[in-house]
Design a protein around this motif. Structure first.
Motif, PDB file in Angstrom:
ATOM      1  N   ASP A 244       0.733  -1.381  -0.241  1.00 34.56           N
ATOM      2  CA  ASP A 244       0.120  -0.623  -0.147  1.00 34.56           C
ATOM      3  C   ASP A 244       0.945   1.202  -0.148  1.00 34.56           C
ATOM      4  O   ASP A 244       1.990   1.183   0.779  1.00 34.56           O
ATOM      5  N   GLN A 245       0.627   1.744  -1.060  1.00 38.04           N
ATOM      6  CA  GLN A 245       1.650   3.487  -0.928  1.00 38.04           C
ATOM      7  C   GLN A 245       1.041   4.661   0.541  1.00 38.04           C
ATOM      8  O   GLN A 245       1.946   5.540   0.649  1.00 38.04           O
ATOM      9  N   LYS A 246       0.013   4.167   1.269  1.00 37.85           N
ATOM     10  CA  LYS A 246      -0.578   5.177   1.707  1.00 37.85           C
ATOM     11  C   LYS A 246       0.323   3.923   3.733  1.00 37.85           C
ATOM     12  O   LYS A 246       0.116   3.363   3.489  1.00 37.85           O
ATOM     13  N   ARG A 247       2.015   4.736   3.945  1.00 35.36           N
ATOM     14  CA  ARG A 247       1.388   4.303   4.987  1.00 35.36           C
ATOM     15  C   ARG A 247       0.597   4.245   6.318  1.00 35.36           C
ATOM     16  O   ARG A 247       0.254   5.182   5.945  1.00 35.36           O
ATOM     17  N   ARG A 248       0.364   3.668   7.145  1.00 30.48           N
ATOM     18  CA  ARG A 248      -0.087   3.465   8.436  1.00 30.48           C
ATOM     19  C   ARG A 248       0.732   3.117   9.506  1.00 30.48           C
ATOM     20  O   ARG A 248       1.264   2.071   9.545  1.00 30.48           O
ATOM     21  N   GLY A 359       1.249  10.886   9.004  1.00 33.35           N
ATOM     22  CA  GLY A 359       0.408  11.814   7.841  1.00 33.35           C
ATOM     23  C   GLY A 359      -0.498  13.138   7.760  1.00 33.35           C
ATOM     24  O   GLY A 359      -1.803  13.083   7.739  1.00 33.35           O
TER      25      GLY A 359
END
Length: 381
Positions: A244-248, A359
């Protein structure tokens, strides 16, 4: 000249093994002088209570709720932190009047960033009354209120430490292997990028506790007797988390230990040690440039099997790999030091988190200030 604060940090992490206490002197920016530290382990019965607290916390829908065991657990957790702080002061002959502030992390029992919900139990006002020192606590919530993931918070401290390294190859990456692993990338120009990188010690600890009746694999000895099971490793490393390109940020329940029939004891421990190391480099692929210096912090650096895998992976990427101690720091105290540093930044209204770390929409401060029972949000949020 910037005002210098003496601060103590109290940290109880996702491994739930005890409380780390550390003191430093800092202006909350580039000046950091590290002082003494202490660890206060939890007894097995209290660790069991914390595990039950994680289960009870699953029912929380509002972060002020304390269902089932959590109210009593919060009280007793706070008192244990008070005892640890008092023991630290006594052991090191530090007068409480000389301490400006205590940074209190508490214990994370629920972290759901997608729902903007994070819960760290720990009563900052009670702690302040018990120890007679101002306390800053609940430092994650304001980040979430501004669109952030609520973690990681340590990167701004890592960036301060990076400036004290002796001629590193840039970029530098601090890797903290706690229950969850996270990394902080620091560029030569001071730019910071940080995110959770995957499971750390949690899966290994859960595996050996379930199958050997011990809380962790000391030194990676059990793992050293096993072999990596590729199919089991791939099951973890093929998780959408890594692509996933969005890090969480992660909750300890986002990755679950293998089933009993998936492996025998040593093979399971060996495979999970490899997953811990490989997850770090797999996640590092999301950085704008692969780090050239890795500094390994947290309890995971004591697992020789994990470190062996990390060194091999670093070598393939033409990177140097150092333990925190080899870099001149104390890897056991670093998170507690960070909470002391963050408390000072909170007092000064300086940002704790940044778009590149959690973020969050813009850099924000955070925390709640309790001065022997007088509670107010920290200034200039």
């Amino acid at each position: 000249m910037a005002e210098i604060f003496t601060a103590i940090g109290l940290m109880s992490g996702t491994s739930m093994d005890g409380i780390d206490v550390a003191m430093l002197e800092t202006d909350g920016e580039g000046m950091v002088v590290r002082r003494q530290n202490l660890s206060a382990p939890y007894d097995p019965a209290f660790r069991d209570r914390l595990k039950q607290g994680l289960e009870d916390a699953k029912a929380i829908r509002d972060r002020s709720e304390r269902p089932a065991s959590l109210a009593g657990l919060e009280r007793d957790l706070t008192l244990r932190h008070s005892d640890a702080a008092k023991a630290f002061l006594e052991k090191n002959n530090v007068l409480r009047e000389k301490v400006d502030v205590v940074g209190f992390h508490g214990q994370t029992v629920l972290h759901r960033p997608d729902a903007a919900l994070t819960v760290q139990i720990g009563d900052g006002a009670r702690l302040s009354r018990e120890i007679g020192i101002p306390v800053v606590y609940d430092m994650r919530a304001n980040d979430m209120a501004h669109g952030g993931q609520g973690a990681p918070l340590v990167p701004v401290y890592h960036a301060a430490l990076a400036r004290n390294l002796d001629n590193p190859r840039w970029p530098v990456c601090f890797v903290n292997i706690g229950g969850i692993s996270n990394l902080t990338w620091v560029g030569a120009d001071g730019a910071i990028v940080a995110f959770d990188s995957g499971p750390g010690n949690t899966l290994i600890d859960q595996w050996v506790e379930a199958h050997a009746g011990i809380p962790f694999d000391q030194g990676g000895r059990i793992a050293s007797e096993g072999r990596v099971l590729p199919a089991l490793a791939d099951r973890y490393l093929s998780s959408p988390f890594f692509t996933d390109q969005k890090r969480r940020s992660l909750d300890r329940n986002d990755f679950l230990p293998p089933e009993g029939g998936d492996a025998e004891l040593s093979d399971g421990a060996r495979t999970l040690a490899y997953v811990t190391a490989a997850a770090i480099f797999k996640s590092a692929g999301h950085l704008e440039a692969m780090p050239k210096t890795f500094v390994i912090c947290g309890g995971g650096r004591h697992n020789d099997t994990v470190m062996k895998d990390l060194k091999a992976l670093a070598g393939r990427n033409d990177a140097a790999l150092l333990t925190a101690e080899q870099a001149g720091f104390d890897g056991d105290a670093m998170e507690a030091e960070a909470w002391a540093y963050l408390a000072v930044r909170s007092l000064k209204g300086l940002p704790l988190t940044f778009p590149g770390t959690t973020g969050v929409k813009e850099p924000v401060s955070g925390g709640v200030f309790a001065d022997v029972g007088a509670i107010r949000t920290c200034p200039r949020h």
